[in-house]
Design an enzyme around this catalytic site. Sequence first.
Site, PDB file in Angstrom:
ATOM      1  N   GLY A   1       0.827  -1.201   0.000  1.00  0.00           N
ATOM      2  CA  GLY A   1       0.000   0.000   0.000  1.00  0.00           C
ATOM      3  C   GLY A   1       0.857   1.245   0.000  1.00  0.00           C
ATOM      4  O   GLY A   1       2.014   1.233   0.438  1.00  0.00           O
ATOM      5  N   CYS A   2       0.293   2.349  -0.479  1.00  0.00           N
ATOM      6  CA  CYS A   2       1.087   3.570  -0.661  1.00  0.00           C
ATOM      7  C   CYS A   2       1.566   4.156   0.663  1.00  0.00           C
ATOM      8  O   CYS A   2       2.744   4.497   0.808  1.00  0.00           O
ATOM      9  CB  CYS A   2       0.298   4.601  -1.464  1.00  0.00           C
ATOM     10  SG  CYS A   2      -1.348   4.961  -0.808  1.00  0.00           S
ATOM     11  N   PHE A   3       0.660   4.279   1.654  1.00  0.00           N
ATOM     12  CA  PHE A   3       1.094   4.768   2.959  1.00  0.00           C
ATOM     13  C   PHE A   3       2.142   3.832   3.559  1.00  0.00           C
ATOM     14  O   PHE A   3       3.103   4.280   4.195  1.00  0.00           O
ATOM     15  CB  PHE A   3      -0.091   4.861   3.920  1.00  0.00           C
ATOM     16  CG  PHE A   3      -0.908   6.116   3.786  1.00  0.00           C
ATOM     17  CD1 PHE A   3      -0.321   7.366   3.795  1.00  0.00           C
ATOM     18  CD2 PHE A   3      -2.290   6.043   3.673  1.00  0.00           C
ATOM     19  CE1 PHE A   3      -1.070   8.518   3.686  1.00  0.00           C
ATOM     20  CE2 PHE A   3      -3.058   7.185   3.578  1.00  0.00           C
ATOM     21  CZ  PHE A   3      -2.456   8.429   3.575  1.00  0.00           C
ATOM     22  N   ALA A   4       1.952   2.524   3.356  1.00  0.00           N
ATOM     23  CA  ALA A   4       2.889   1.553   3.912  1.00  0.00           C
ATOM     24  C   ALA A   4       4.289   1.761   3.350  1.00  0.00           C
ATOM     25  O   ALA A   4       5.281   1.703   4.086  1.00  0.00           O
ATOM     26  CB  ALA A   4       2.413   0.131   3.636  1.00  0.00           C
TER      27      ALA A   4
END
Length: 259
Positions: free
Chosen positions: A63-66
């Site tokens: 995921g992008c935030f991850a």
Amino acid sequence: RGAKVIDYSGDFRFGTVERYAEYANFIGRDPVHKAPALLNETVYGLPELHDITDAQNIVGNPGCFAVSCILGLAPAVAAGIIDPKSIICDCKTGVSGAGKKPNAAFHYPNRYDNMNAYKLAGHQHVVEIEQELGLLGEDDVQITFTAQVVPVCRGIMSCLYASLDGQDSEQVLEIYREFNRNNPFIRVQDAGTPASIADIRGTNYCNLTVDVDKRNNRLRVISHIDNLMKGQAGNALQNMNLMFGLDSGMGLAFAGQYP
């Protein structure tokens, strides 16, 4: 059937049915995985931490935030210089992070001059952040994570904090630079270097500004990525290159075209 797959859904970001169930329960999804036999064939798709060539057929694209949080905290966790239960991830994303589906909340007149936090009860990326950072250290990792959407089109800025074990700025900078010595898409800089999402827009780079708040003995890392590139499609292309034995930067070593 032997096809190589880079999965965006989140179903293959976790190597065991137990970890997947934890993730699914956390976000209110059915905890029973539909293809559990495939989980031991997958690799979490962050090339800076995993050998993507180990994947038999499936890579679980992060995921992008991850991506922004894991890359920003990995060197400190791996070096054991922070308290793994003191981590705060204060993250802001552009509106494109919500996808293309029309929604009144993301209609321009409503989004302009507006910002808000969301999914405070449980964001889907928390479990994968804790999983990946936990693999790097000796203790379990627990984070406080706040996602916010701001009135820009694309880009993520994650402000990451943790209690430090007494190191100064130069020592921490050296740890970060050494950890990322062979990671071509990670750029480490000190707090004196100007940084913004404009610097990485349309690129596959992650820019890490590393600083120490000496007064409070706290690590502070500002992580910038383009959520559509290193946060998703660019990272997927990097994974695809590695899965097929190509140079990891093929097609990525230049700024893309964007409005």
